[in-house]
Design a protein around this motif. Sequence first.
Motif, PDB file in Angstrom:
ATOM      1  N   GLY B  78       0.791  -1.227   0.000  1.00  0.00           N
ATOM      2  CA  GLY B  78       0.000   0.000   0.000  1.00  0.00           C
ATOM      3  C   GLY B  78       0.822   1.276   0.000  1.00  0.00           C
ATOM      4  N   SER B  79       2.135   1.134  -0.240  1.00  0.00           N
ATOM      5  CA  SER B  79       2.981   2.335  -0.176  1.00  0.00           C
ATOM      6  C   SER B  79       3.007   3.106  -1.490  1.00  0.00           C
ATOM      7  N   ARG B  80       2.754   2.446  -2.585  1.00  0.00           N
ATOM      8  CA  ARG B  80       2.745   3.093  -3.891  1.00  0.00           C
ATOM      9  C   ARG B  80       1.626   2.493  -4.740  1.00  0.00           C
ATOM     10  N   PHE B  81       1.117   3.295  -5.656  1.00  0.00           N
ATOM     11  CA  PHE B  81       0.057   2.849  -6.557  1.00  0.00           C
ATOM     12  C   PHE B  81       0.345   3.358  -7.973  1.00  0.00           C
ATOM     13  N   ALA B  82      -0.236   2.696  -8.950  1.00  0.00           N
ATOM     14  CA  ALA B  82      -0.148   3.192 -10.320  1.00  0.00           C
ATOM     15  C   ALA B  82      -1.529   3.084 -10.956  1.00  0.00           C
ATOM     16  N   VAL B  83      -1.781   3.989 -11.898  1.00  0.00           N
ATOM     17  CA  VAL B  83      -3.061   4.015 -12.599  1.00  0.00           C
ATOM     18  C   VAL B  83      -2.841   3.538 -14.028  1.00  0.00           C
ATOM     19  N   GLY B  84      -3.744   2.708 -14.514  1.00  0.00           N
ATOM     20  CA  GLY B  84      -3.711   2.296 -15.912  1.00  0.00           C
ATOM     21  C   GLY B  84      -5.006   2.706 -16.598  1.00  0.00           C
ATOM     22  N   VAL B  85      -4.878   3.272 -17.791  1.00  0.00           N
ATOM     23  CA  VAL B  85      -6.050   3.757 -18.532  1.00  0.00           C
ATOM     24  C   VAL B  85      -6.008   3.216 -19.947  1.00  0.00           C
ATOM     25  N   GLN B  86      -7.137   2.734 -20.430  1.00  0.00           N
ATOM     26  CA  GLN B  86      -7.258   2.391 -21.844  1.00  0.00           C
ATOM     27  C   GLN B  86      -8.394   3.213 -22.433  1.00  0.00           C
ATOM     28  N   ILE B  87      -8.130   3.806 -23.589  1.00  0.00           N
ATOM     29  CA  ILE B  87      -9.205   4.585 -24.225  1.00  0.00           C
ATOM     30  C   ILE B  87      -9.222   4.300 -25.726  1.00  0.00           C
ATOM     31  N   ASP B  88     -10.392   3.947 -26.236  1.00  0.00           N
ATOM     32  CA  ASP B  88     -10.596   3.924 -27.687  1.00  0.00           C
ATOM     33  C   ASP B  88     -12.007   4.423 -27.976  1.00  0.00           C
ATOM     34  N   TRP B  89     -12.443   4.346 -29.213  1.00  0.00           N
ATOM     35  CA  TRP B  89     -13.761   4.872 -29.579  1.00  0.00           C
ATOM     36  C   TRP B  89     -14.877   4.229 -28.739  1.00  0.00           C
ATOM     37  N   HIS B  90     -14.764   2.903 -28.570  1.00  0.00           N
ATOM     38  CA  HIS B  90     -15.892   2.165 -28.002  1.00  0.00           C
ATOM     39  C   HIS B  90     -15.861   2.050 -26.479  1.00  0.00           C
ATOM     40  N   THR B  91     -14.683   1.833 -25.922  1.00  0.00           N
ATOM     41  CA  THR B  91     -14.631   1.580 -24.479  1.00  0.00           C
ATOM     42  C   THR B  91     -13.472   2.319 -23.828  1.00  0.00           C
TER      43      THR B  91
END
Lengths: 402, 402
Positions: B78-91
Amino acid sequence: MSAVHVPSPREKTRALVLDLIREAQSVSRVELADASGLAAATITNVVRGLIAEGVVHEAGRARSRGGTPRRLLELNAGSRFAVGVQIDWHTATIVILDLAGEVVARTSFAGSGPRGPQESLTELAGRIEAMLCSSGVPQDTVVGVGLATHGPQDRHSGVLLASNPSPGWKGFPIVTAFEEMLSLPVVLENDATAAVIGERGRLSNGQRTIGLVYMGSGIGGGVFVNGDAYRGASSNGTEIGHISLDINGELCGCGNRGCLEMLAGPHQVVKGAFAMPDLTERLGLVGGHDAIVKDFARLTRAAAEGDPVPRALVDASARYIGSAVVSLTNLFDLDEVVLAGTGFDHAGQIYLEAVSHALSSTSYARAHRTVHARLSSSPVFAVAIGAATMMLRRRVPSAEHS
Amino acid sequence: MSAVHVPSPREKTRALVLDLIREAQSVSRVELADASGLAAATITNVVRGLIAEGVVHEAGRARSRGGTPRRLLELNAGSRFAVGVQIDWHTATIVILDLAGEVVARTSFAGSGPRGPQESLTELAGRIEAMLCSSGVPQDTVVGVGLATHGPQDRHSGVLLASNPSPGWKGFPIVTAFEEMLSLPVVLENDATAAVIGERGRLSNGQRTIGLVYMGSGIGGGVFVNGDAYRGASSNGTEIGHISLDINGELCGCGNRGCLEMLAGPHQVVKGAFAMPDLTERLGLVGGHDAIVKDFARLTRAAAEGDPVPRALVDASARYIGSAVVSLTNLFDLDEVVLAGTGFDHAGQIYLEAVSHALSSTSYARAHRTVHARLSSSPVFAVAIGAATMMLRRRVPSAEHS
């Protein structure tokens, strides 16, 4: 020794410095430090060793730009040599390269045919010794032999995994046997992979990603990326001859359908010619497995000379190779594609135009990047040159035969 | 900052040590030295830094085998976190991973549609901030955001090279803009490449060569080899959706013929269903570009439930994907193939069986090596998980937002 030599960090540094001197032809220590990213002290140490071993010498001074003129380093091209050998059923080639990568001697002759490895390797060893002798290359300056064959290999144990060229080769300890015959280190390599290593050795920019299509009696491929040949899980990748270009096509010997080799390889082109009896008679085609390389040479020579019937057969073959090269590029994100092998010896220009056209009209990233295609400068000897280059890059400068 | 963070040797060493602790869960310094090949003194130094920064702690001692019991190291998940994002037209999908790689929060929602990058990124930033808040993740423990999109990218300048998802995205500085919105480092990645990095992150053996097929509304691919994603010349390779499986097939939008995506992708399967009006009515298919993901989900769900008509459409698609996977394996010499993406969410088992069958019956090296296929454990979130994993591996442990 083990069939695959794993270089130590020290060996890698020395090989890198030698590569840079070879590419620059004439270079100062300061330029070596800049180009390699290594500390000046490391360069000084490595160069001292190379000079002591006689593989590098100082050759005058660079023009001064204010400070002390820099002493220039050059290779002693004749201080070390490497041998490259290619052997398959149809053809065998041998080259001797000097330390600068120049071809000192080369020869090509009939391949193994149905003969087993003991007999073929004995013949190859005899020819290598004769070539070294007639070229005036002392045995103790030879760093080793790169041996290139076709098909699945276990590079670590130095054996072939398939009955190729013939059943007796499968599982035979060819590396150990060849080392004993020659009293030289031997490294096994896939033919197309060797060729792409050799093509890379002739370029100045090691960061380029290069794909290679090798056509002998069959079709193989190689990729050079991040400064080395692409290896994957077991060094048996880039089998471009067995990617399907027609999922509903005929069964290939490999079990897949519509493979490139089956659609476009010399066997298919020659088979097409034998459907036209007047053509086979006119060109004097022999037919049969053993004559495949010669028959294909006759056909491609006639196509290159403008004979429209063989030209149509070659065009069909070239179209398939163009499509496969586009897949290779779309997957490996290449800078450059090279065509090498005896199959491109006569009609290389026809194949090159088809591949260039396919890349510029159908590769996925063509709007953002241009992928250049070119013929190997030595299609017939590209594999043997690459096999020898591999030894030069790995085993130099020590000529110790561990 | 530059869009592509080039880690220093020190950062690489720290990332390697953290990876080893993450994989082992609980490990001694001696074991870390063995596994990494690093000197004991180096391990001691790196671990001291990690403990001081609060990302690693000592957790008891291993049982003695004669000598002094070894102190065991564990991550502070719980000391560090990372964010992942996926973006395209549909989702669009967002995940938050903790330092141990576990999913702390995740969400999926409608993609950009015709909206431009400014509007979509603003929405994504708002959602990320809300997720961090509701998950109780302090902003200063977030090392950064991995942003995965489809199609050609210039990772170094942080822009997309094609009009995808829509024209406004081409050339827009999405990395810089997103960094300013979030006050966090952002790294751009290809969606399928991100997914294969994520799948690698869940395996214990970093030396395996892994191929991945990603199916969303289109089809892409990624390869993990030698401990990293395959990049090639410009990080735009492994475009498995645009290798030709039928050289005489229909023209694909990319300019090539008979491409995998055109033959097997969701658009083709849904198009097949719309040739049967009673089927589309029965399944309530909507039709049109915007409904492609939902329509494909309905079709694949029905196929998985045993409805023979959609099943036949999915079988045809799966056969093409099997053939393309064999080409991917024959070229990249893989140990393993993973299927990921929303397209495999419902009928993943049907696709997996077809791919496994193709590999075991037609891959070139099948006599010597078995290539395993499997479904991603999280098909829908695989890309976002991979994008976050990439940040965890690159940017940890420092949470400094340079």
